[in-house]
Every structure is written in C-alpha cells, then in structure tokens.
Motif scaffolding. Structure first.
Motif, mmCIF file in Angstrom:
data_model
loop_
_atom_site.group_PDB
_atom_site.id
_atom_site.type_symbol
_atom_site.label_atom_id
_atom_site.label_comp_id
_atom_site.label_asym_id
_atom_site.label_seq_id
_atom_site.Cartn_x
_atom_site.Cartn_y
_atom_site.Cartn_z
ATOM 1 N N THR A 163 -14.838 -39.208 67.751
ATOM 2 C CA THR A 163 -13.936 -38.052 67.715
ATOM 3 C C THR A 163 -12.477 -38.481 67.600
ATOM 4 N N GLN A 164 -12.116 -39.616 68.194
ATOM 5 C CA GLN A 164 -10.732 -40.097 68.096
ATOM 6 C C GLN A 164 -10.365 -40.415 66.655
ATOM 7 N N SER A 165 -11.332 -40.929 65.884
ATOM 8 C CA SER A 165 -11.032 -41.242 64.484
ATOM 9 C C SER A 165 -10.731 -39.968 63.697
ATOM 10 N N ILE A 166 -11.451 -38.860 63.996
ATOM 11 C CA ILE A 166 -11.194 -37.588 63.316
ATOM 12 C C ILE A 166 -9.837 -37.021 63.748
ATOM 13 N N GLU A 167 -9.498 -37.160 65.037
ATOM 14 C CA GLU A 167 -8.196 -36.692 65.524
ATOM 15 C C GLU A 167 -7.064 -37.448 64.832
ATOM 16 N N GLN A 168 -7.269 -38.723 64.570
ATOM 17 C CA GLN A 168 -6.252 -39.493 63.840
ATOM 18 C C GLN A 168 -6.041 -38.921 62.445
ATOM 19 N N LEU A 169 -7.132 -38.476 61.830
ATOM 20 C CA LEU A 169 -7.028 -37.868 60.504
ATOM 21 C C LEU A 169 -6.210 -36.586 60.570
ATOM 22 N N PHE A 170 -6.448 -35.759 61.618
ATOM 23 C CA PHE A 170 -5.678 -34.534 61.807
ATOM 24 C C PHE A 170 -4.210 -34.839 62.107
ATOM 25 N N SER A 171 -3.953 -35.987 62.728
ATOM 26 C CA SER A 171 -2.596 -36.322 63.157
ATOM 27 C C SER A 171 -1.737 -36.857 62.020
ATOM 28 N N GLY A 172 -2.309 -36.985 60.837
ATOM 29 C CA GLY A 172 -1.508 -37.420 59.697
ATOM 30 C C GLY A 172 -1.927 -38.737 59.082
ATOM 31 N N SER A 173 -2.923 -39.398 59.657
ATOM 32 C CA SER A 173 -3.385 -40.645 59.049
ATOM 33 C C SER A 173 -4.018 -40.334 57.693
ATOM 34 N N GLN A 174 -3.666 -41.145 56.708
ATOM 35 C CA GLN A 174 -4.203 -40.898 55.378
ATOM 36 C C GLN A 174 -5.676 -41.277 55.287
ATOM 37 N N SER A 175 -6.121 -42.218 56.102
ATOM 38 C CA SER A 175 -7.527 -42.622 56.098
ATOM 39 C C SER A 175 -7.905 -43.156 57.469
ATOM 40 N N ILE A 176 -9.211 -43.063 57.773
ATOM 41 C CA ILE A 176 -9.725 -43.570 59.042
ATOM 42 C C ILE A 176 -11.052 -44.288 58.767
ATOM 43 N N SER A 177 -11.446 -45.149 59.716
ATOM 44 C CA SER A 177 -12.716 -45.856 59.606
ATOM 45 C C SER A 177 -13.253 -46.071 61.011
ATOM 46 N N ALA A 178 -14.528 -45.772 61.211
ATOM 47 C CA ALA A 178 -15.129 -45.922 62.532
ATOM 48 C C ALA A 178 -16.611 -46.231 62.396
ATOM 49 N N GLU A 179 -17.099 -47.076 63.289
ATOM 50 C CA GLU A 179 -18.514 -47.386 63.358
ATOM 51 C C GLU A 179 -19.066 -46.876 64.675
ATOM 52 N N TYR A 180 -20.178 -46.150 64.607
ATOM 53 C CA TYR A 180 -20.777 -45.619 65.828
ATOM 54 C C TYR A 180 -22.266 -45.406 65.607
ATOM 55 N N ARG A 181 -22.963 -45.182 66.698
ATOM 56 C CA ARG A 181 -24.408 -44.964 66.635
ATOM 57 C C ARG A 181 -24.718 -43.464 66.695
ATOM 58 N N ILE A 182 -25.825 -43.098 66.065
ATOM 59 C CA ILE A 182 -26.292 -41.718 66.145
ATOM 60 C C ILE A 182 -27.719 -41.713 66.675
ATOM 61 N N LEU A 183 -28.119 -40.558 67.216
ATOM 62 C CA LEU A 183 -29.468 -40.386 67.746
ATOM 63 C C LEU A 183 -30.236 -39.430 66.837
ATOM 64 N N ARG A 184 -31.305 -39.913 66.265
ATOM 65 C CA ARG A 184 -32.147 -39.067 65.425
ATOM 66 C C ARG A 184 -33.113 -38.260 66.284
ATOM 67 N N PRO A 185 -33.620 -37.152 65.780
ATOM 68 C CA PRO A 185 -34.591 -36.357 66.554
ATOM 69 C C PRO A 185 -35.848 -37.145 66.937
ATOM 70 N N ASP A 186 -36.205 -38.162 66.125
ATOM 71 C CA ASP A 186 -37.402 -38.944 66.438
ATOM 72 C C ASP A 186 -37.141 -40.032 67.460
ATOM 73 N N GLY A 187 -35.902 -40.069 68.013
ATOM 74 C CA GLY A 187 -35.565 -41.048 69.036
ATOM 75 C C GLY A 187 -34.967 -42.330 68.485
ATOM 76 N N ALA A 188 -34.984 -42.511 67.161
ATOM 77 C CA ALA A 188 -34.436 -43.724 66.564
ATOM 78 C C ALA A 188 -32.913 -43.713 66.642
ATOM 79 N N ILE A 189 -32.348 -44.893 66.749
ATOM 80 C CA ILE A 189 -30.888 -45.066 66.783
ATOM 81 C C ILE A 189 -30.468 -45.743 65.484
ATOM 82 N N ARG A 190 -29.481 -45.140 64.809
ATOM 83 C CA ARG A 190 -28.966 -45.709 63.561
ATOM 84 C C ARG A 190 -27.465 -45.944 63.700
ATOM 85 N N TRP A 191 -26.986 -47.002 63.064
ATOM 86 C CA TRP A 191 -25.549 -47.300 63.035
ATOM 87 C C TRP A 191 -24.922 -46.636 61.812
ATOM 88 N N ILE A 192 -23.765 -45.994 62.017
ATOM 89 C CA ILE A 192 -23.055 -45.290 60.944
ATOM 90 C C ILE A 192 -21.662 -45.886 60.779
#
Length: 821
Positions: A260-289
C-alpha cells in the motif's frame, strides 16, 4: 450544385418555350397575310402587335441567357459540357483556369485527356451509360490532371436532350475536394493506426503472463485488468471492478504495508513505483508479485490515469533462493571453485579458493589468474588444458600451482567451458582439489613397492655381484704375486678388473635409480630404450634358466610419461613372469604401433580413438585360472606365500597405466602362460581418426555371416563390412547361425563366429557348420583372449582367429587374407 443545374435547366426550358411561340407567331402571320389580304390594315395592326410581342420575347430570352451566363461564370465549381464524342462544347471560367486554357481554345478539346489514366475507362463507361438513362450521376469522385497537378474532384453529371428527346450533350459540374480528401485520408490513417495500436495492446495484454492494470486518476478505480490476473491471483477480475480496494486483502499480511505504501507514493507524485510482495491465492498457495506502476499525464501536465504491470516472480524468487543456497554450498566446499574469462581475468572466487590459495576474493577478482597462481616457468602446462576445453568443452588433469605464501601445491583440476545465452564460449569454470599430500603418499607407496620388487631381486643381484667380484678378487691376488712383473699378463688382468668394476657400477647405478625413483614432468620416452634398460636389469638378476626375447620394430612411435613409473610397471610384470617360471622358461617382450578406431572403442570402454603403443609381456609359465585372473588387479590380492608379496604390484601397475591415459589387457591359460598388453597413447597420435579415413582393404560383394550374442558387436561389424563392399547376415547364437547357413549355404562366403555364446557356443556351432561344408571359411572371435580358447579354435580347424576388441583394419585384413590369400 444541384440547384445550379435546376436553374440552368429551367432557363433553357423557358428559352425553348419562347422559341416555340415565335415560330407559332410567324406561321400565324403568314397565314393571315395570305388569307386576309383584304384585311391589310387590320393585319398591319396585328403585325405590329406581333412584332412588339416578339421583341418582348427576345428581350426576355436575352435576359434569361445573360442570367444563365452570369450564373455559370460566377461559379467557383467547374462546369463543362461535352458532346457524345467527349469534345468540350462549353467550359466556364473556373474550368478554364483550373485546366489552364483560354475559353475559345478550350472548346473542341477532348475532355478525356484531363482525366487520370486509372479513371479513364470507368468515366467513359459512366458517360455512355448516362446517354441511355434519365437519371443523373451524382457525387462520384475522380482525379483530374490540372495546372496544379493531380486534384480530386466530386462530379455531378446530367444529360442534355434536344427537342426530340435525344441526348446531345453531357453537362458536368465538378468541385475540388483534394484538401478534404487528404484530410479524410489522414483521419483514416489515424483511425487505422489507433485500431492497430488498440489491437496490439489487446493482443499483448491478453497473451502476456503478467497482469496489466489501468486505474483512474481520481479514485484509483480499475479501468482495465488483463486476463492474466485471474491466472496469477486465482480470483475473478470482476471482484476488482465491484470493489476496487479488494486487491489489498489478497496481499500477504506481512507485506500489505509495503504494497500500500508503494501506491501512496504514486498518489504523492512519484512518476513510477516498484514493489515486491506475496499474495494469497484461494487455494492456499503463496505467489510472489513484482508490481510496477506509473502515472500517465495529459497535455496540461495533470495525471490522466495510472498504469502498471504486476508480474508473477515466484519462480525467480525460488531460483534466487536456490542460487543463494548453492552459493553457500560453494563457500563451504573444500574444493577451490573459480571462474575466469578468456583474458584470464578472475570473475569468481569461492571460500574454498580463499582457504586453498590464501588469497581473499576481494584481492583477486578482476586480476590476471596467471599472476596469482602460475609463476614464471609454470604457464606452459596450461596450453593443452585450454586447447582441450575449447575443443571438447571440458578437461581434467593435474596442475602445479602456488599459494599466496609461495607454497607449491599439486591440484586435481576440472575445467568446464561456460557459454552465454547465444551458445558462444564466455568463461571457464574450474574446480581444484588439493592432492599434494595424496601425491606425496603415492610417491612413498610407489617407492615402497619398488623396494619390494628390489627385495625379490636381491638374490639375483647378489649372485650377479659375486660373479662380478670373483674375477676382481682373483686378479688382485694374481697381480700381487708372480704376474706382478709380467706386463702382458698384468695388462690383461687390469683390463678384466676395470670391465668388471664398470659392470658392477652400472648394476648398482641401475638398482639405485630404480629404488630411489624420480617424479617429474612427463617426458618423451623412446620405448626401445625403456625396454632395453629393464631387460638389462632382469638378465643380470633373474635365474639363467629364464631366456628373454624381444621384438621391437624400428618404426615404433614414442610415448609421453614418467620413466620411473613405467620402469616400475615393467619390472613388476617381469618379476611376476619370473615367479610363473619356477623351472625356467621364456619371457617375450614385444612392441607394436596400433591404431584404435571407433569400432574398437565400442567393444572396449577404456580405449579411445587414436594411435597407441602396445607393449606385450608374455611368458610360457604356469598361467592363471579364470577365478584368479578376474581378481589380479584387486589391491592386496596375492597368490604368493606370506611375507613374499603385498598384493599391490598389479593394482599399482594398473593405476600408473591409467594415469598415462592407457589401459591393460590380460590373457592367461593354466599350464601355458600369461600375456599382459600395455596400451599407451603415442605422442604423435591423431586424436580424431574415423573408420572412413583409413585406407582399408574392401570386399568384392561377398556375403558374410556375423555371429555374436552382443548386439553392439553385431552392429559395428555390420557397419564396418557394409561400408567396405560386403553383404551381411547376422545371428545372435549358434542355433540361429546354423539355420541361416542352411538357408543361404551357397551364397555365404565366410563366417565370423564368436566362441562364447549362450544356448549353443561357437565351438559347437563351428563343428556343425564343418559337417555341412568342410570347405567353409571361418574366423573365430573371442573376448577372453586365453590360449585355451584359441587352442580349441585350432582344434576345429578355423582359418583365422580374431581377438576382441578388434579394429576395422584387423577385421578387414583378416577377411581379405581369408578370401583372397
């Protein structure tokens, strides 16, 4: 333009009406003059009245014609009338200016010369069709050749009829629409480019493995989510459109703040952002994004919308973790692992290399490898490894190097060629194992084994020294006595003393050289000198009941190796041969050049294609049974009595021969003796020598029956023979061979028969074939190479014997001599 045409038509029709009235008036006048002469006065009055009316009509006609001309000439559109042959009968000022002609010259010109060639046929067809139709042609677009080049015109055409209703002319009104056409063309190109761009984006976004997202600038509401979202997240993209912030709930709780901080940086005027984080799939698997976002601005510099790419990097993360683990393993490995480029610049240096060589990675990365590990005078050893790794992709061998403290070490080095993504060589991976202590122990072991051999020779040495010392002692006594004054006899005795002293010194020198040994760099060795030296020692130390014979051709090639170690191998074999001759006998040493081809290597995995020197040590002693023969190279295995042998001699000999890239073949027969063949690579060997490169003796279409239970041997024999003008039949056992021979008895010219096969062995099969045809030509073949086997082959009267593994040359030569003598 339609209105203009209608007005012109109306004027023409009024003019026609006036003309018709005039005509009627004239006829009435003539009739009245003829019929009513009497009424002249009245007629004159009426005539005057008619004249007045006609003048009024003519005035009206002139006014109508002037109005028509003014209307036509004032038009900016071009107006042209042509007859049915395409000749111009009228053109207004705009037409003359457009085409660059004066009005009087423009008339009678061909209208078709001003049309574009591509349009000419269609225009002529349209004009022809207009002559048969009452419907005008409207809004058709064609190009015309004007003074300003090719211009686009929109045309309206109408047919002009005479009083009989016949088409006599075609009137055309044209409007220049070149600028509108260019604008339309530009707009169409822009629309096509937009459609193409949208199609490319759609194709890319729907087929890429990453999720492409577009969100509004004010509320961050999703405007577009590519199909990859559902594959990566395992959720419906409709959820995002219904609840735009639901993506946050899919992020792993430990990573939500970062996302969420990376998106807030975009709102704050940053021309671009980059972030790596994990997500939780409904089947319980964890994927890196890996989410990358950016702002898109309009012409006023305001954010128009936000876009981004969310990529599944789970595999990359796993690979990074694996690489990290492998790097840790490389660092805990005891071997030195390093990578260098082709300019000898060090690219990688693990902890093992730091421990082995004493240099930290920070001290050597980017440095020249030669300056770090190879002092002057030792770099010559790198030429062959570098050539080999470039040609074959790998190399393995021993190298001499130095550490940071200038300590000399010996390493077992494995080189592997590394390539880039295009398949081009880019670097060399080296793994070094410190074998310095191992080599020292080997040297001690070899010396111990040599001393053991010397112990077995001690009796012979003592006997030979006594034979040497006897004439020396006797001569010394005689010289002290009555021969002291006899110059002739004294000279003879002194010569005898000197020759025996030299003989003794030579014997002692040879024994000391063999006992001490010297391990250095491989040198070029002439085999004949190596064998003569070892024969000399043996003759001086072995019992006189043992005779020696040698066969050494003059053209024998040289070998490369360690002289002391090869001395040790030969001495060990001679001592074993001596022990196999308790009652005396013969030891034969022979040497031959041998070319091993691909056929031979398929039957002997230790062999490689190339030139070899074969040293054969054979005796006619007691021999060995098969159960002993199978174990002779096992360490500590011995058939000698306790305290007479360690059982390490032959295992040491095998290790030495293998270290010289050679191999050993052994055959033995109880009561008939043993034979050891040492194969060593020749110095001038050709490393890649194929069967087809040989000048071999071809066949003449003969049919050969090849019998062997090994499919690979049948295959290579078939390849050799078929490539050299023989025809082939193959059988996998004796029974099958007999059946084939019975079927093709009159076509088969010779049989190549393996002697050791299941179901029916070769000897039995040969006896059966002999009963079928006593004149059948047979070559017996065996991998045992024992004298007993060859004696059995001789008993069944075979014409030739071929030992496995055999070369293409040996097989073809055997057949050639068998069939053509």
């Amino acid at each position: 333009m339609m209105q203009v045409n209608q007005e012109l038509q109306q004027a023409l029709e009024e003019l026609q009406v006036v003309k018709e009235k005039l005509h009627q008036a004239y006829e009435e006048l003539e009739q009245r003059v003829t019929e009513r002469t009497a009424e002249l006065v009245m007629s004159n009055v009426l005539l005057q009245q008619e004249i007045i009316e006609r003048e009024s009509a003519e005035a009206a006609l002139r006014q109508s014609e002037n109005l028509y001309r003014q209307l036509v000439e004032s038009q900016t559109d071009i107006i042209i009338r042509i007859d049915l042959q395409g000749q111009i009968t009228f053109a207004n000022v705009a037409a003359c200016q457009t085409f660059g002609w004066k009005q009087d010259e423009f008339r009678c010109q061909s209208y078709f010369q001003f049309l574009h060639p591509d349009d000419l046929t269609q225009v002529m067809e349209s004009i022809t069709a207009l002559g048969y139709s009452s419907h005008p042609l409207t809004n058709y677009e064609r190009c015309a050749l004007t003074v300003n080049g090719i211009r686009w015109f929109q045309w309206n055409a109408i047919a002009i009829h005479n009083d009989k209703g016949e088409v006599v002319e075609i009137q055309q009104v044209g409007r220049d629409i070149t600028e509108q056409q260019a604008a339309l063309h530009d707009r169409q190109l822009a629309e096509a480019a937009l459609r193409q761009s949208e199609e490319k984006f759609r194709t890319f976004s729907e087929n890429t493995h990453a999720t492409i997202w577009i969100r509004s600038a004010d509320s961050f509401y999703p405007l577009y989510i590519s199909p990859a979202y559902e594959k990566i997240w395992g959720r419906s993209s409709q959820d995002l459109f219904e609840q735009s912030t639901s993506w946050v709930d899919t992020v792993h709780p430990d990573d939500r703040d970062r996302a969420t901080q990376s998106i807030e940086q975009l709102f704050s005027g940053s021309q671009s952002i980059s972030a790596e984080y994990r997500i939780l799939r409904p089947d319980g698997a964890i994927r890196w994004i890996w989410n990358r976002g950016f702002a898109v601005y309009n012409d006023q510099g305001q954010v128009n919308y936000y876009g981004g790419i969310a990529e599944d990097i789970t595999e990359r993360k796993l690979a990074e973790q694996k690489i990290s683990e492998q790097a840790a393993l490389l660092d805990i490995a005891t071997d030195a692992i390093l990578v260098r480029d082709f300019q000898s610049q060090i690219l990688f240096w693990n902890k093992g290399a730091e421990r082995m060589y004493g240099w930290l990675s920070t001290e050597v990365i980017g440095k020249d490898l030669h300056d770090i590990l190879y002092p002057a005078g030792t770099q010559q050893q790198l030429k062959e490894p570098l050539k080999c790794v470039i040609e074959s992709g790998s190399w393995q061998g021993e190298l001499h190097k130095v550490t940071k403290s200038s300590q000399k070490i010996i390493v077992e080095s494995r080189w592997t060629l590394m390539r880039d993504s295009a398949g081009d060589p880019k670097s060399i991976l080296t793994v070094d194992t410190d074998i310095t202590q191992k080599k020292q122990l080997e040297e001690q072991f070899f010396r111990t084994q040599r001393l053991e051999s010397l112990g077995t020779l001690a009796g012979g040495i003592a006997h030979d020294l006594n034979n040497i010392l006897t004439p020396i002692l006797a001569s010394a006594q005689l010289l002290q006595g009555k021969f002291f004054q006899d110059e002739e006899r004294s000279g003879q005795l002194l010569t005898l003393v000197e020759s025996n002293a030299k003989r003794g010194a030579a014997l002692v020198k040879q024994v000391l050289s063999f006992a001490r040994g010297y391990k250095g760099e491989p040198t070029i060795i002439q085999v004949q000198y190596l064998i003569s030296e070892i024969i000399q020692i043996a003759k001086q130390t072995f019992p006189k009941s043992i005779e020696f014979s040698t066969i050494i051709p003059e053209e024998i090639c040289a070998i490369a190796g360690d002289t002391t170690q090869l001395h040790q191998v030969l001495m060990n074999l001679l001592v074993n041969a001596r022990d196999a001759l308790p009652d005396g006998g013969n030891i034969n040493i022979s040497v031959e050049n041998k070319l091993i081809d691909e056929a031979y290597t398929r039957m002997n995995l230790d062999a490689k294609v190339g030139h070899y020197i074969v040293i054969t040590v054979a005796d006619n002693g007691i021999g060995m049974p098969p159960e002993i023969l199978d174990r002779i190279f096992e360490p500590f295995f011995t058939t000698k009595e306790v305290n007479t042998g360690t059982g390490l001699g032959l295992s040491t000999a095998l290790g030495i021969i293998r270290s010289h890239d050679g191999f050993i073949k052994v055959s033995s027969n109880v009561g008939r003796g043993s034979k050891f063949d040492l194969f060593l690579p020749a110095v001038e060997a050709t490393h890649s020598f194929k069967i087809e490169d040989l000048d071999l003796l071809p066949g003449e279409g003969e049919l050969i029956l090849v019998v062997d239970d090994e499919a690979q041997i049948r295959e290579i024999a078939t390849i050799i023979l078929e490539n050299h003008n023989y025809q082939i039949l193959t059988a996998s056992n004796g029974i099958e061979a007999i059946a084939l021979y019975a079927q093709h008895k009159h076509q088969i010219n010779a049989v190549l028969m393996d002697l050791m096969m299941p179901e029916m062995d070769g000897i039995t099969a040969i006896r059966t074939l002999r009963k079928m045809n006593k004149q059948l030509q047979i070559i017996a073949c065996s991998g045992l190479n024992s004298m007993e086997v060859f004696a059995q082959a001789a008993d069944v009267n075979v014409q030739a014997v071929l030992s496995k593994p055999y070369t293409a040359r040996e097989l073809l030569n055997s057949l050639h001599h068998l069939l053509r003598g």
